[in-house]
Design a protein around this motif. Structure first.
Motif, PDB file in Angstrom:
ATOM      1  N   PHE A 188      43.262  13.003  77.743  1.00  0.00           N
ATOM      2  CA  PHE A 188      44.502  13.741  77.586  1.00  0.00           C
ATOM      3  C   PHE A 188      44.441  15.118  78.233  1.00  0.00           C
ATOM      4  O   PHE A 188      45.454  15.786  78.361  1.00  0.00           O
ATOM      5  N   GLY A 189      43.263  15.555  78.627  1.00  0.00           N
ATOM      6  CA  GLY A 189      43.153  16.840  79.297  1.00  0.00           C
ATOM      7  C   GLY A 189      43.126  18.008  78.338  1.00  0.00           C
ATOM      8  O   GLY A 189      43.341  17.863  77.146  1.00  0.00           O
ATOM      9  N   GLY A 190      42.859  19.173  78.900  1.00  0.00           N
ATOM     10  CA  GLY A 190      42.769  20.370  78.068  1.00  0.00           C
ATOM     11  C   GLY A 190      41.373  20.504  77.510  1.00  0.00           C
ATOM     12  O   GLY A 190      41.014  19.870  76.532  1.00  0.00           O
ATOM     13  N   GLY A 191      40.553  21.312  78.155  1.00  0.00           N
ATOM     14  CA  GLY A 191      39.171  21.479  77.721  1.00  0.00           C
ATOM     15  C   GLY A 191      39.025  22.557  76.677  1.00  0.00           C
ATOM     16  O   GLY A 191      39.972  22.884  75.959  1.00  0.00           O
ATOM     17  N   PRO A 192      37.839  23.160  76.574  1.00  0.00           N
ATOM     18  CA  PRO A 192      37.582  24.153  75.525  1.00  0.00           C
ATOM     19  C   PRO A 192      38.466  25.389  75.611  1.00  0.00           C
ATOM     20  O   PRO A 192      38.702  26.040  74.605  1.00  0.00           O
ATOM     21  N   LEU A 193      38.975  25.705  76.804  1.00  0.00           N
ATOM     22  CA  LEU A 193      39.870  26.859  76.923  1.00  0.00           C
ATOM     23  C   LEU A 193      41.139  26.658  76.110  1.00  0.00           C
ATOM     24  O   LEU A 193      41.576  27.552  75.378  1.00  0.00           O
ATOM     25  N   LEU A 194      41.737  25.480  76.217  1.00  0.00           N
ATOM     26  CA  LEU A 194      42.980  25.199  75.500  1.00  0.00           C
ATOM     27  C   LEU A 194      42.738  24.956  74.015  1.00  0.00           C
ATOM     28  O   LEU A 194      43.469  25.445  73.167  1.00  0.00           O
ATOM     29  N   HIS A 195      41.679  24.218  73.702  1.00  0.00           N
ATOM     30  CA  HIS A 195      41.493  23.786  72.322  1.00  0.00           C
ATOM     31  C   HIS A 195      40.720  24.779  71.460  1.00  0.00           C
ATOM     32  O   HIS A 195      40.895  24.806  70.245  1.00  0.00           O
ATOM     33  N   ASP A 196      39.860  25.582  72.077  1.00  0.00           N
ATOM     34  CA  ASP A 196      39.066  26.551  71.308  1.00  0.00           C
ATOM     35  C   ASP A 196      39.354  27.992  71.729  1.00  0.00           C
ATOM     36  O   ASP A 196      39.458  28.888  70.898  1.00  0.00           O
ATOM     37  N   GLY A 197      39.494  28.200  73.038  1.00  0.00           N
ATOM     38  CA  GLY A 197      39.766  29.533  73.547  1.00  0.00           C
ATOM     39  C   GLY A 197      41.104  30.084  73.093  1.00  0.00           C
ATOM     40  O   GLY A 197      41.312  31.300  73.094  1.00  0.00           O
ATOM     41  N   THR A 198      41.997  29.183  72.687  1.00  0.00           N
ATOM     42  CA  THR A 198      43.307  29.627  72.196  1.00  0.00           C
ATOM     43  C   THR A 198      43.177  30.590  71.017  1.00  0.00           C
ATOM     44  O   THR A 198      43.980  31.509  70.865  1.00  0.00           O
ATOM     45  N   HIS A 199      42.141  30.415  70.183  1.00  0.00           N
ATOM     46  CA  HIS A 199      41.930  31.326  69.052  1.00  0.00           C
ATOM     47  C   HIS A 199      41.619  32.742  69.540  1.00  0.00           C
ATOM     48  O   HIS A 199      42.127  33.722  68.990  1.00  0.00           O
ATOM     49  N   ALA A 200      40.759  32.845  70.575  1.00  0.00           N
ATOM     50  CA  ALA A 200      40.401  34.162  71.090  1.00  0.00           C
ATOM     51  C   ALA A 200      41.601  34.832  71.758  1.00  0.00           C
ATOM     52  O   ALA A 200      41.870  36.016  71.545  1.00  0.00           O
ATOM     53  N   LEU A 201      42.341  34.066  72.564  1.00  0.00           N
ATOM     54  CA  LEU A 201      43.511  34.632  73.227  1.00  0.00           C
ATOM     55  C   LEU A 201      44.578  35.032  72.214  1.00  0.00           C
ATOM     56  O   LEU A 201      45.293  36.017  72.404  1.00  0.00           O
ATOM     57  N   ASP A 202      44.680  34.271  71.136  1.00  0.00           N
ATOM     58  CA  ASP A 202      45.635  34.634  70.088  1.00  0.00           C
ATOM     59  C   ASP A 202      45.296  36.001  69.505  1.00  0.00           C
ATOM     60  O   ASP A 202      46.179  36.845  69.321  1.00  0.00           O
ATOM     61  N   LEU A 203      44.024  36.247  69.223  1.00  0.00           N
ATOM     62  CA  LEU A 203      43.628  37.539  68.664  1.00  0.00           C
ATOM     63  C   LEU A 203      43.824  38.667  69.675  1.00  0.00           C
ATOM     64  O   LEU A 203      44.211  39.783  69.303  1.00  0.00           O
ATOM     65  N   ILE A 204      43.576  38.389  70.948  1.00  0.00           N
ATOM     66  CA  ILE A 204      43.795  39.394  71.988  1.00  0.00           C
ATOM     67  C   ILE A 204      45.278  39.775  72.041  1.00  0.00           C
ATOM     68  O   ILE A 204      45.628  40.960  72.071  1.00  0.00           O
ATOM     69  N   HIS A 205      46.154  38.765  72.055  1.00  0.00           N
ATOM     70  CA  HIS A 205      47.594  39.027  72.043  1.00  0.00           C
ATOM     71  C   HIS A 205      47.996  39.805  70.789  1.00  0.00           C
ATOM     72  O   HIS A 205      48.844  40.696  70.842  1.00  0.00           O
ATOM     73  N   TRP A 206      47.394  39.444  69.671  1.00  0.00           N
ATOM     74  CA  TRP A 206      47.697  40.065  68.381  1.00  0.00           C
ATOM     75  C   TRP A 206      47.322  41.548  68.373  1.00  0.00           C
ATOM     76  O   TRP A 206      48.026  42.388  67.808  1.00  0.00           O
ATOM     77  N   LEU A 207      46.210  41.865  69.057  1.00  0.00           N
ATOM     78  CA  LEU A 207      45.700  43.235  69.038  1.00  0.00           C
ATOM     79  C   LEU A 207      46.315  44.124  70.121  1.00  0.00           C
ATOM     80  O   LEU A 207      46.610  45.305  69.871  1.00  0.00           O
ATOM     81  N   VAL A 208      46.501  43.582  71.328  1.00  0.00           N
ATOM     82  CA  VAL A 208      46.901  44.448  72.455  1.00  0.00           C
ATOM     83  C   VAL A 208      48.115  43.931  73.218  1.00  0.00           C
ATOM     84  O   VAL A 208      48.511  44.534  74.222  1.00  0.00           O
ATOM     85  N   GLY A 209      48.724  42.833  72.782  1.00  0.00           N
ATOM     86  CA  GLY A 209      49.856  42.280  73.513  1.00  0.00           C
ATOM     87  C   GLY A 209      49.397  41.347  74.623  1.00  0.00           C
ATOM     88  O   GLY A 209      48.198  41.125  74.831  1.00  0.00           O
ATOM     89  N   LYS A 210      50.367  40.790  75.342  1.00  0.00           N
ATOM     90  CA  LYS A 210      50.042  39.850  76.412  1.00  0.00           C
ATOM     91  C   LYS A 210      49.386  40.584  77.579  1.00  0.00           C
ATOM     92  O   LYS A 210      49.990  41.478  78.177  1.00  0.00           O
ATOM     93  N   PRO A 211      48.145  40.221  77.936  1.00  0.00           N
ATOM     94  CA  PRO A 211      47.468  40.899  79.043  1.00  0.00           C
ATOM     95  C   PRO A 211      47.772  40.226  80.389  1.00  0.00           C
ATOM     96  O   PRO A 211      48.284  39.115  80.438  1.00  0.00           O
ATOM     97  N   LYS A 212      47.431  40.922  81.451  1.00  0.00           N
ATOM     98  CA  LYS A 212      47.627  40.383  82.795  1.00  0.00           C
ATOM     99  C   LYS A 212      46.294  39.862  83.330  1.00  0.00           C
ATOM    100  O   LYS A 212      45.279  40.560  83.272  1.00  0.00           O
ATOM    101  N   LEU A 213      46.301  38.637  83.860  1.00  0.00           N
ATOM    102  CA  LEU A 213      45.079  38.063  84.421  1.00  0.00           C
ATOM    103  C   LEU A 213      44.750  38.748  85.743  1.00  0.00           C
ATOM    104  O   LEU A 213      45.597  38.832  86.636  1.00  0.00           O
ATOM    105  N   MET A 214      43.517  39.221  85.874  1.00  0.00           N
ATOM    106  CA  MET A 214      43.071  39.875  87.095  1.00  0.00           C
ATOM    107  C   MET A 214      42.182  38.943  87.935  1.00  0.00           C
ATOM    108  O   MET A 214      42.267  38.916  89.154  1.00  0.00           O
ATOM    109  N   LYS A 215      41.359  38.169  87.242  1.00  0.00           N
ATOM    110  CA  LYS A 215      40.416  37.295  87.944  1.00  0.00           C
ATOM    111  C   LYS A 215      39.967  36.195  87.003  1.00  0.00           C
ATOM    112  O   LYS A 215      39.879  36.406  85.790  1.00  0.00           O
ATOM    113  N   ALA A 216      39.664  35.012  87.545  1.00  0.00           N
ATOM    114  CA  ALA A 216      39.216  33.907  86.693  1.00  0.00           C
ATOM    115  C   ALA A 216      38.329  32.956  87.493  1.00  0.00           C
ATOM    116  O   ALA A 216      38.435  32.864  88.721  1.00  0.00           O
TER     117      ALA A 216
END
Length: 345
Positions: A188-216
């Motif tokens: 079905f797709g969606g690796g650890p970024l979607l299924h687990d990393g979502t928790h970390a990104l949620d806290l980042i958004h919660w603390l500082v708002g939506k950030p801008k991606l610079m590099k990946a």
């Protein structure tokens, strides 16, 4: 006179719905059914029925809780009639089915829906749910449970009040074992970024708002497979540098948010919280060093339970005691957009 109990159904009877309650190490309640069967849950919620396509999961659920269940047919259509009086639906099925069941619940007229993270497999799917929810005037919660954890709430409040100084950088890491990846490495797709990393990104958004991606950078075991690792560098609107490192190839599980301010360092982790503050150095004359300490009012471990937090909020919103909702659907659309920006990079 006590307000009426919230009539509740549970869709999906697997790990986060029920089975993890048997984990002797986890703080209880740690599942949706665990909350509903707790003293708080029994006081405020009336459990009606559980639903699952897997007959073994249904039988296991009944043996564990002695509650009614219905087996869902292969087409996934819930055996629920529109005439049934249901206040709250909890969707705890595999991620790729969240959108499918959310649509069903909203079309059935259920006006309060709690969905496990991620809300959908894409921001497009989440926007479809948002459109339907708006039409039916429904409330949607997404279970990024750390937002409701007293320790994380304490850290955010102290940062807002300036007691920990001004955030300079954040390093978020989510490491899991690919030996037991579950749906993360399925067809079905969606690796650890979607299924687990979502928790970390949620806290980042919660603390500082939506950030801008610079590099990946992405790592994939083979061409066409979902990622085994995602590494990204973001910047917030206030120029806070953010590093996100998510991997499914470790021999351990680790979730950690390492926050550096101009005067403090705060480590928020599944292994516990650590706090450091700037003090005159005993190693270098004229310098400041970080010293470990425990802040006043930091919640005691026995008071910390995130799962109860989101259900307390649902209860308050349902009965009109509050209109505050953490982790809105709009927030989660932005989180999925941040994840998709990494996938596209």
């Amino acid at each position: 006179m006590n307000p009426p109990k919230i009539k509740t159904i549970l869709i999906g009877l697997g790990r986060i719905a029920s089975k993890l309650e048997n984990d002797q190490y986890r703080k209880k309640p740690c599942t949706h059914m665990g909350v509903l069967m707790s003293s708080f849950g029994k006081k405020h919620f009336e459990f009606l029925c559980g639903y699952d396509k897997n007959s073994e999961a249904c039988l296991s659920f009944q043996n564990q809780w002695k509650k009614e269940y219905k087996t869902v047919p292969e087409n996934g259509i819930l055996p629920v009639d529109k005439s049934e009086s249901i206040d709250l639906a909890i969707i705890a099925t595999p991620s790729h089915t969240h959108e499918f069941y959310a649509k069903q619940c909203l079309k059935l007229g259920i006006r309060h829906v709690l969905i496990e993270k991620p809300v959908a497999m894409s921001s497009k799917g989440a926007k479809v749910i948002a459109t339907l929810a708006k039409k039916s005037n429904a409330n949607i919660w997404i279970n990024h449970e750390r937002r409701y954890h007293p320790s994380y709430k304490f850290v955010k409040n102290e940062l807002i009040n300036g007691n920990f100084g001004k955030i300079q950088s954040i390093r978020a890491s989510v490491f899991t074992s690919a030996k037991n990846p579950g749906i993360a490495f399925s067809k079905f797709g969606g690796g650890p970024l979607l299924h687990d990393g979502t928790h970390a990104l949620d806290l980042i958004h919660w603390l500082v708002g939506k950030p801008k991606l610079m590099k990946a950078r992405m790592e994939r075991p083979k061409k066409g497979m979902v990622e085994s690792r995602a590494f990204a560098y973001f910047q917030s609107n206030s120029n806070i540098d953010i590093i996100l490192d998510v991997s499914g190839g470790r021999k351990y599980f680790q979730f950690e948010l390492d926050i550096h301010t101009n005067s403090h360092r705060i480590i928020c982790s599944n292994d516990g919280f650590q706090f450091f503050q700037s003090v005159p150095s005993k190693l270098y004359q004229g310098f400041q060093s970080l010293k470990s300490y425990i802040p006043k009012q930091f919640p005691k471990p026995e008071t910390s339970n995130a799962f109860l937090g989101i259900y307390k909020e649902i209860k308050e919103v349902f009965h009109g005691e509050s209109n505050t909702m953490e982790g809105t659907l709009a927030d989660n659309i932005q989180i999925l957009e941040s994840i998709e920006s990494i996938y596209r990079h």
